[in-house]
Design a protein around this motif. Structure first.
Motif, PDB file in Angstrom:
ATOM      1  N   LYS A 282       0.804  -1.214   0.000  1.00 49.70           N
ATOM      2  CA  LYS A 282       0.000   0.000   0.000  1.00 49.70           C
ATOM      3  C   LYS A 282       0.839   1.268   0.000  1.00 49.70           C
ATOM      4  CE  LYS A 282      -3.881  -2.277   2.290  1.00 49.70           C
ATOM      5  NZ  LYS A 282      -4.856  -2.249   3.414  1.00 49.70           N
ATOM      6  N   ASN A 283       2.122   1.159   0.372  1.00 46.52           N
ATOM      7  CA  ASN A 283       3.011   2.321   0.340  1.00 46.52           C
ATOM      8  C   ASN A 283       4.250   1.958  -0.469  1.00 46.52           C
ATOM      9  OD1 ASN A 283       4.280   4.749   0.780  1.00 46.52           O
ATOM     10  ND2 ASN A 283       4.755   4.375   2.924  1.00 46.52           N
ATOM     11  N   PRO A 284       4.142   1.956  -1.806  1.00 45.20           N
ATOM     12  CA  PRO A 284       5.281   1.503  -2.622  1.00 45.20           C
ATOM     13  C   PRO A 284       6.508   2.398  -2.517  1.00 45.20           C
ATOM     14  CG  PRO A 284       3.554   2.438  -4.005  1.00 45.20           C
ATOM     15  CD  PRO A 284       2.985   2.339  -2.623  1.00 45.20           C
ATOM     16  N   SER A 285       6.315   3.687  -2.212  1.00 47.29           N
ATOM     17  CA  SER A 285       7.473   4.580  -2.107  1.00 47.29           C
ATOM     18  C   SER A 285       8.431   4.109  -1.022  1.00 47.29           C
ATOM     19  CB  SER A 285       7.012   6.012  -1.814  1.00 47.29           C
ATOM     20  OG  SER A 285       6.255   6.531  -2.894  1.00 47.29           O
ATOM     21  N   ALA A 286       7.891   3.592   0.083  1.00 49.06           N
ATOM     22  CA  ALA A 286       8.759   3.114   1.165  1.00 49.06           C
ATOM     23  C   ALA A 286       9.569   1.899   0.729  1.00 49.06           C
ATOM     24  CB  ALA A 286       7.909   2.773   2.385  1.00 49.06           C
ATOM     25  N   ILE A 287       9.013   1.085  -0.176  1.00 50.04           N
ATOM     26  CA  ILE A 287       9.733  -0.091  -0.668  1.00 50.04           C
ATOM     27  C   ILE A 287      10.859   0.320  -1.609  1.00 50.04           C
ATOM     28  CG2 ILE A 287       9.513  -2.217  -1.982  1.00 50.04           C
ATOM     29  CD1 ILE A 287       8.222  -2.337   0.755  1.00 50.04           C
ATOM     30  N   PHE A 288      10.564   1.240  -2.523  1.00 49.59           N
ATOM     31  CA  PHE A 288      11.554   1.636  -3.524  1.00 49.59           C
ATOM     32  C   PHE A 288      12.630   2.558  -2.956  1.00 49.59           C
ATOM     33  CE2 PHE A 288       7.718   1.132  -6.455  1.00 49.59           C
ATOM     34  CZ  PHE A 288       8.027  -0.195  -6.697  1.00 49.59           C
ATOM     35  N   LEU A 289      12.448   3.056  -1.731  1.00 46.96           N
ATOM     36  CA  LEU A 289      13.419   3.979  -1.145  1.00 46.96           C
ATOM     37  C   LEU A 289      14.274   3.316  -0.076  1.00 46.96           C
ATOM     38  CD1 LEU A 289      11.402   7.309  -0.806  1.00 46.96           C
ATOM     39  CD2 LEU A 289      13.107   6.691  -2.505  1.00 46.96           C
ATOM     40  N   SER A 290      14.366   1.990  -0.104  1.00 47.71           N
ATOM     41  CA  SER A 290      15.218   1.301   0.865  1.00 47.71           C
ATOM     42  C   SER A 290      16.673   1.462   0.441  1.00 47.71           C
ATOM     43  CB  SER A 290      14.836  -0.184   0.932  1.00 47.71           C
ATOM     44  OG  SER A 290      14.885  -0.761  -0.359  1.00 47.71           O
ATOM     45  N   ARG A 291      17.300   2.562   0.872  1.00 46.77           N
ATOM     46  CA  ARG A 291      18.640   2.932   0.428  1.00 46.77           C
ATOM     47  C   ARG A 291      19.679   2.594   1.497  1.00 46.77           C
ATOM     48  NH1 ARG A 291      18.014   9.139  -1.065  1.00 46.77           N
ATOM     49  NH2 ARG A 291      19.725   8.732  -2.512  1.00 46.77           N
ATOM     50  N   ASN A 292      20.943   2.547   1.083  1.00 48.96           N
ATOM     51  CA  ASN A 292      22.035   2.291   2.009  1.00 48.96           C
ATOM     52  C   ASN A 292      22.292   3.522   2.871  1.00 48.96           C
ATOM     53  OD1 ASN A 292      22.432  -0.280   0.910  1.00 48.96           O
ATOM     54  ND2 ASN A 292      23.835   0.518  -0.657  1.00 48.96           N
ATOM     55  N   GLU A 293      22.901   3.268   4.031  1.00 46.96           N
ATOM     56  CA  GLU A 293      23.204   4.389   4.932  1.00 46.96           C
ATOM     57  C   GLU A 293      24.241   5.322   4.319  1.00 46.96           C
ATOM     58  OE1 GLU A 293      21.746   5.214   7.672  1.00 46.96           O
ATOM     59  OE2 GLU A 293      20.380   3.515   7.640  1.00 46.96           O
ATOM     60  N   GLU A 294      25.226   4.750   3.619  1.00 49.13           N
ATOM     61  CA  GLU A 294      26.272   5.562   2.997  1.00 49.13           C
ATOM     62  C   GLU A 294      25.853   5.921   1.579  1.00 49.13           C
ATOM     63  OE1 GLU A 294      31.061   5.358   1.941  1.00 49.13           O
ATOM     64  OE2 GLU A 294      30.071   3.745   3.043  1.00 49.13           O
ATOM     65  N   GLN A 295      25.705   7.203   1.322  1.00 52.30           N
ATOM     66  CA  GLN A 295      25.252   7.679   0.027  1.00 52.30           C
ATOM     67  C   GLN A 295      26.399   7.644  -0.981  1.00 52.30           C
ATOM     68  OE1 GLN A 295      22.352   8.269  -0.911  1.00 52.30           O
ATOM     69  NE2 GLN A 295      22.313   9.711  -2.610  1.00 52.30           N
ATOM     70  N   GLY A 296      26.147   7.021  -2.138  1.00 59.03           N
ATOM     71  CA  GLY A 296      27.157   6.952  -3.174  1.00 59.03           C
ATOM     72  C   GLY A 296      26.894   7.948  -4.282  1.00 59.03           C
ATOM     73  N   ALA A 297      27.930   8.212  -5.077  1.00 61.73           N
ATOM     74  CA  ALA A 297      27.779   9.135  -6.199  1.00 61.73           C
ATOM     75  C   ALA A 297      26.886   8.510  -7.264  1.00 61.73           C
ATOM     76  CB  ALA A 297      29.153   9.467  -6.787  1.00 61.73           C
ATOM     77  N   GLY A 298      26.094   9.348  -7.910  1.00 68.66           N
ATOM     78  CA  GLY A 298      25.222   8.896  -8.980  1.00 68.66           C
ATOM     79  C   GLY A 298      23.854   8.431  -8.540  1.00 68.66           C
ATOM     80  N   SER A 299      23.520   8.570  -7.270  1.00 68.84           N
ATOM     81  CA  SER A 299      22.224   8.126  -6.753  1.00 68.84           C
ATOM     82  C   SER A 299      21.370   9.338  -6.402  1.00 68.84           C
ATOM     83  CB  SER A 299      22.423   7.242  -5.512  1.00 68.84           C
ATOM     84  OG  SER A 299      21.175   6.885  -4.960  1.00 68.84           O
ATOM     85  N   LEU A 300      20.102   9.300  -6.830  1.00 70.16           N
ATOM     86  CA  LEU A 300      19.202  10.432  -6.618  1.00 70.16           C
ATOM     87  C   LEU A 300      17.767   9.929  -6.610  1.00 70.16           C
ATOM     88  CD1 LEU A 300      18.948  13.538  -6.353  1.00 70.16           C
ATOM     89  CD2 LEU A 300      18.844  13.656  -8.837  1.00 70.16           C
ATOM     90  N   VAL A 301      16.918  10.568  -5.809  1.00 69.35           N
ATOM     91  CA  VAL A 301      15.502  10.202  -5.713  1.00 69.35           C
ATOM     92  C   VAL A 301      14.687  11.160  -6.566  1.00 69.35           C
ATOM     93  CG1 VAL A 301      13.510  10.021  -4.167  1.00 69.35           C
ATOM     94  CG2 VAL A 301      15.745   9.185  -3.433  1.00 69.35           C
ATOM     95  N   MET A 302      13.743  10.612  -7.346  1.00 68.24           N
ATOM     96  CA  MET A 302      12.847  11.417  -8.162  1.00 68.24           C
ATOM     97  C   MET A 302      11.404  11.032  -7.844  1.00 68.24           C
ATOM     98  SD  MET A 302      13.516   9.558 -11.833  1.00 68.24           S
ATOM     99  CE  MET A 302      13.317   7.778 -12.048  1.00 68.24           C
ATOM    100  N   VAL A 303      10.488  11.917  -8.197  1.00 66.02           N
ATOM    101  CA  VAL A 303       9.064  11.681  -7.961  1.00 66.02           C
ATOM    102  C   VAL A 303       8.388  11.510  -9.315  1.00 66.02           C
ATOM    103  CG1 VAL A 303       7.003  12.468  -6.753  1.00 66.02           C
ATOM    104  CG2 VAL A 303       9.253  13.225  -5.972  1.00 66.02           C
ATOM    105  N   VAL A 304       7.845  10.314  -9.559  1.00 68.06           N
ATOM    106  CA  VAL A 304       7.131  10.030 -10.811  1.00 68.06           C
ATOM    107  C   VAL A 304       5.648   9.923 -10.500  1.00 68.06           C
ATOM    108  CG1 VAL A 304       9.113   8.898 -11.862  1.00 68.06           C
ATOM    109  CG2 VAL A 304       7.469   7.544 -10.575  1.00 68.06           C
ATOM    110  N   TRP A 305       4.834  10.179 -11.504  1.00 65.93           N
ATOM    111  CA  TRP A 305       3.385  10.135 -11.337  1.00 65.93           C
ATOM    112  C   TRP A 305       2.840   8.924 -12.078  1.00 65.93           C
ATOM    113  CZ3 TRP A 305       0.636  13.101  -8.100  1.00 65.93           C
ATOM    114  CH2 TRP A 305      -0.745  13.036  -8.171  1.00 65.93           C
ATOM    115  N   GLU A 306       2.260   8.013 -11.327  1.00 67.29           N
ATOM    116  CA  GLU A 306       1.719   6.782 -11.896  1.00 67.29           C
ATOM    117  C   GLU A 306       0.211   6.765 -11.717  1.00 67.29           C
ATOM    118  OE1 GLU A 306       3.193   4.665 -13.647  1.00 67.29           O
ATOM    119  OE2 GLU A 306       5.314   5.033 -13.311  1.00 67.29           O
TER     120      GLU A 306
END
Length: 458
Positions: A282-306
């Motif tokens: 029911k909350n897919p954003s929480a599933i797709f945002l399971s990121r590592n604690e250490e942020q790496g280069a080239g990673s960014l979050v975007m908001v898409v409309w489905e």
């Protein structure tokens, strides 16, 4: 006895031709014509079936009516017992509608419909027709998934005439056909799964659903390139076409609406494949945002409309020195042609050259992004990987990039910002036309007009 006639039908668009030719003159596709045998005419000149050639059989009114006098009372919908399934359908199952569910082998098409049928059978009349499995196989799966099996009527049959006779006797509220490629009509002299059999079988079943106000759920196979198998006219017959996607290495499945006469197109539902079957997320954003604690280069979050809701997904970019004369451009979950265009805009209007770099792009979670709001996030992720500088974890980005370097607005910009703020993001780079007059509490919104402004804001 009348001589059997044959025709050549295009598997892409359904156009018919009297003889074979290499290219279909209707859709311009090559080597798509296949020979089908047409049913012989009955005595008196009446064809054995007129499905697919206009008109429904039966006692239908032939009087014309004024459009203003048509009853506008909304048809009550039936809940599928899955909120995500109902969302993709536009609010639930519509009586008298035909829904086609496609997907790769093992995606969970039969599992989803069996779960839905078993739960609906506790309060509705449901008939589940299986043409690929035996009744014992279906019963074993239902037992493994711990589903309530009492009340669900089962039928192992591939003859459409027999299925319609049983449906006339049982008068179900929901009729499930698994799958349409295994069904056949006795009057059509071709193998099940052929162009003529799929077209005429679907037309006969759809005609019954319209006349009896029955919900018809069809399972459809897909080809090697992921498109629905059978003639293209099959997708025109039905009211809703859904595609269940998901790789064999991922436990998440996405249900996307490709056609819907009763709701929004491109609506997205997310499920998780567990031992007990499919469970809705029911909350897919929480599933797709399971990121590592250490942020790496080239990673960014975007908001898409489905469809009717925003979803936050992570996009990753990796640039590396190319050892080839023609550097590779690989995009998973995005359009590779649009990636090449965005890299040209980055060079022309951002002053960053990537012609000697291999560019790899990936949308985390197996989501396929179809809209252009991901353009700005893709370019900023590419810049982050190119310069090996990680971006802030609390940053979210969306916006369309034009060929002249301008940042164009996207639909529902306010709702995207609010959704990002709900998930703890405190900074956003958005098109100026999407910037709100009053930002959400704790959210800093940076409005940009040009690509150069967005690069400077980093």
């Amino acid at each position: 006895m009348a001589k059997a006639k044959s025709a050549f039908v295009c598997t892409e668009c359904g156009a018919e031709f009297p003889k074979w030719q290499g290219q279909c003159s209707s859709c311009q596709q090559w080597n798509t014509l296949s020979e089908v045998r047409l049913a012989a005419s009955r005595p008196g000149g009446a064809a054995t079936t007129n499905a697919g050639r206009g008109g429904y059989a039966g006692d239908l009114s032939r009087e014309v009516v004024d459009l203003g006098s048509v009853d506008l009372t909304e048809v009550p919908r039936l809940s599928s017992t899955f909120e995500e399934f109902d969302r993709v359908l536009g609010g639930g199952l519509v009586p008298g509608s035909a829904v086609l569910l496609g997907g790769n082998p093992g995606a969970g098409k039969s599992t989803l419909l069996l779960q839905t049928a078993c739960k609906l059978a506790q309060a509705r009349r449901v008939v589940y027709v299986t043409g690929e499995e035996s009744l014992s196989q279906v019963a074993m799966r239902a037992s493994r998934l711990q589903l309530p099996t009492r009340g669900l009527k089962m039928l192992a049959e591939t003859s459409v005439e027999t299925i319609l006779a049983v449906a006339e006797r049982e008068r179900p509220d929901i009729l499930v056909i698994d799958s349409i490629q295994t069904m056949h009509l006795e009057d059509i002299a071709s193998a099940p799964g052929g162009v003529a059999q799929v077209r005429e079988s679907a037309a006969a079943l759809t005609r019954f659903a319209k006349q009896s106000n029955t919900v018809l759920l069809l399972v459809g196979h897909v080809t090697k390139d992921g498109t629905l198998a059978g003639p293209k006219v099959l997708e025109h017959m039905i009211d809703a076409s859904l595609l269940l996607e998901g790789g064999a290495d991922s436990r998440f499945r996405t249900l996307r609406g490709q056609k819907n006469r009763f709701g929004a197109v491109n609506e997205l539902g997310v499920f998780a494949m567990l031992e007990q079957g499919l469970r809705e997320v029911k909350n897919p954003s929480a599933i797709f945002l399971s990121r590592n604690e250490e942020q790496g280069a080239g990673s960014l979050v975007m908001v898409v409309w489905e469809g009717t809701r925003p979803i936050l997904v992570e996009v990753q970019a990796l640039l590396d020195d190319s050892a080839l004369g023609n550097p590779r451009r690989v995009a998973v979950g995005l359009d590779p042609n649009r990636l090449a265009m965005l890299l040209a805009v980055l060079h022309r209007h951002g002053g960053l050259f990537t012609g000697d770099q291999d560019v790899f792009l990936n949308v985390v979670g197996g989501v396929k992004v179809l809209e252009t709001s991901a353009d700005l996030a893709v370019l900023l992720a590419v810049v982050s990987s190119l310069q090996n500088r990680p971006l802030p974890r609390e940053l979210v980005v969306f916006g369309e990039v034009g060929l002249s370097g301008e940042i164009r607005p996207v639909p529902s910009g306010q709702e995207r910002i609010v959704e990002a703020a709900k998930h703890g993001f405190t900074r956003a780079i958005v098109p100026r036309a999407n910037a709100p007059k009053r930002s959400p509490v704790g959210m800093e919104v940076i409005a940009v007009d040009k690509l150069a402004d967005a690069l400077e804001a980093l």
